[in-house]
Design an enzyme around this catalytic site. Structure first.
Site, PDB file in Angstrom:
ATOM      1  N   GLY A  82     111.768  -8.100 -29.686  1.00 37.08           N
ATOM      2  CA  GLY A  82     111.826  -6.779 -30.366  1.00 37.08           C
ATOM      3  C   GLY A  82     112.246  -5.646 -29.549  1.00 37.08           C
ATOM      4  CB  THR A  85     113.261   4.476 -32.014  1.00 38.19           C
ATOM      5  OG1 THR A  85     114.044   4.161 -32.861  1.00 38.19           O
ATOM      6  CG2 THR A  85     113.569   5.797 -31.334  1.00 38.19           C
ATOM      7  CE  LYS A 104     105.693   0.014 -29.753  1.00 39.53           C
ATOM      8  NZ  LYS A 104     105.137   0.638 -31.047  1.00 39.53           N
ATOM      9  CG  ASP A 206     109.081   2.533 -39.346  1.00 35.36           C
ATOM     10  OD1 ASP A 206     109.999   2.584 -40.506  1.00 35.36           O
ATOM     11  OD2 ASP A 206     109.226   2.286 -38.211  1.00 35.36           O
TER      12      ASP A 206
END
Length: 466
Positions: A82, A85, A104, A206
């Protein structure tokens, strides 16, 4: 004589102050001999001393260790799955347990004020959001970044329980055959997770198919809380203002497109409606390139935006600007055709495993797909133009559709058994929405070179979030 005496006194005071500052700051710079130099040079020297002091602090922090969090070297990165932003996401394996996780990476390169506020929010919220349908945060790890230009800065990673797929990746694969039971089960999981969020006074901000993960066991989990934030619910008085620049464009509700900053949980409900429709159509249902185009697509599908269907629409900050343009982003006289359009685009498998769809997308009712009025009623309410007419996540979870045959199951394990490899939007399409929707078949016109552009890709949105 009095003026000369006062000037000498001022110079002496300035010198004494500069010496005191150097004594407090430390001995990083070179000292000026007593009685030498001018007040300006002494001030410049004081500034140099301050900079040196700050540099000493930076070296101290760079050499610091973090004894209460693990180093990311405890995990072996396997592949990148992935890109967003606010960071990159990697599939990794824990070296001690062999368990798969998702790492992440928190982007720190452009941070001038310390740890990113969005990452702090994400960690804080996920600590309190323990639910079957919300992604699990395991821990936070650190890593010392070395090499030229890296400035020896520390990089941080959020470690999540690994899910094999995201919904956007699954829907991009035509070999993944979803039945009505699968769609109903996944929607039940989605609104249950969203209900937990909203009861915890948190906005996701989101909601989109790429931020919906599905585990190997067939359980849906809401993910990517980089834009999420707590909200305040007041019984009286003005509502608090939030940033307007949130939600990926294709999933953005009309109130945000019209500049609303006093929004609430109904912006997430609109996103849930877009995802529900997408599970049938296998592609985002409204793919605008700009805010104006997105408003036009919403009007074309859900009907014109007017005071008749939304009494407070004229109070939106951008209403006048959008409605006064030559090619208005708010066309009037448009009928709501959501139900008819969905009937044409519906794609799902029947109880016998055979497809119930119109593969050519002919602009006529699809006789092969039986009308599911209860499903259409729920979708119709989720995508209501007026935010006040959309159901809450709690109301959606108790919708009649979920209590009629075929009943939703505990998971979609049987569907996951048919997908042997991980399906992520990033790895399937090599970029967000690259192989999805109407943009995938666009070709440059003959004899016309394709023009370079700095435009943001369709469906993407970049902004500073507060």
């Amino acid at each position: 004589m009095s003026s000369q005496s006062s000037s000498a006194t001022a110079a002496s005071a300035a010198l004494h102050q500069s010496s005191s500052q150097r004594a407090l700051i430390g001995h990083g710079g070179t000292s000026t001999p007593s009685g030498a130099g001018t007040p300006n040079s002494q001030i410049q020297q004081s500034d140099l001393d301050v900079k040196q002091h700050l540099m000493n602090y930076q070296r101290y922090f760079d050499s610091a260790s973090y004894p209460y969090i693990n180093d990311v070297s405890s995990y072996e990165k396997l592949s990148k799955i992935g890109q967003g932003t606010f960071g990159e996401v990697f599939k990794a394996r824990c070296k001690s347990t062999g368990k798969m996780v998702a790492l992440k990476k928190i982007l720190m390169e452009n941070e001038k004020e310390g740890f990113p506020i969005t990452a702090l929010r994400e960690v804080k919220m996920l600590e309190q959001l323990k639910h079957d349908n919300i992604t699990d945060l395991i821990e936070v790890c650190s890593s010392k970044t070395a090499g030229p230009g890296a400035k020896d800065r520390t990089t941080f990673y959020l470690v999540f329980a690994f899910c094999e797929h995201d919904l956007a990746g699954l829907l991009s694969n035509n070999k993944v055959r979803m039945s009505l039971v699968h769609i109903k089960t996944l929607m039940k999981h989605l609104v249950a997770g969203l209900n937990k969020l909203h009861r915890s006074k948190i906005l996701h901000r989101d909601m989109k198919a790429a931020n919906v993960l599905i585990s190997r066991e067939g359980v849906l989990k809401l993910a990517d809380f980089g834009l999420a934030r707590p909200f305040v619910q007041r019984e009286s008085g003005p509502r608090p203002l939030y940033t307007n620049r949130v939600v990926t464009l294709w999933y953005r509700p009309p109130e945000l497109l019209l500049g609303d900053r006093q929004y609430g949980t109904k912006i997430d409900v609109w996103g849930a409606g877009c995802i529900m429709a997408e599970m049938w159509t296998r592609q985002p249902i409204m793919q605008g390139d700009t805010e104006q185009k997105q408003l036009q697509l919403i009007s074309g599908l859900c009907g014109s935006i007017s005071t008749r269907v939304w009494p407070n629409c004229e109070k939106m900050p951008l209403w006048v600007a959008m409605s006064s343009e030559a090619n208005s982003a708010l066309p009037q006289g448009k009928k709501r055709i959501l139900r008819d359009k969905m009937r044409i685009l519906m794609k799902c498998d029947g109880p016998d495993g055979k497809p119930m769809s119109d593969p050519f997308g002919r602009s006529r009712p699809n006789d092969n797909v039986p009308t599911d009025e209860d499903a259409m009623n729920l979708l119709d309410s989720l995508l209501a133009i007026d935010p006040d007419k959309r159901p809450s996540a709690d109301e959606a979870e108790d919708d009649l559709w979920f209590f009629k045959a075929p009943m939703p199951k505990e998971n979609v394990q049987d569907l996951m058994d048919t997908v042997p490899t991980s399906q992520f939007e990033y790895t399937v399409g090599k970029g967000a929405h690259a192989n999805r929707g109407r943009h995938q078949n666009q070709q440059p016109r003959p004899h016309q070179p394709q023009r370079a552009t700095n435009a943001i890709p369709a469906g993407q949105y970049r902004d500073t979030i507060f």
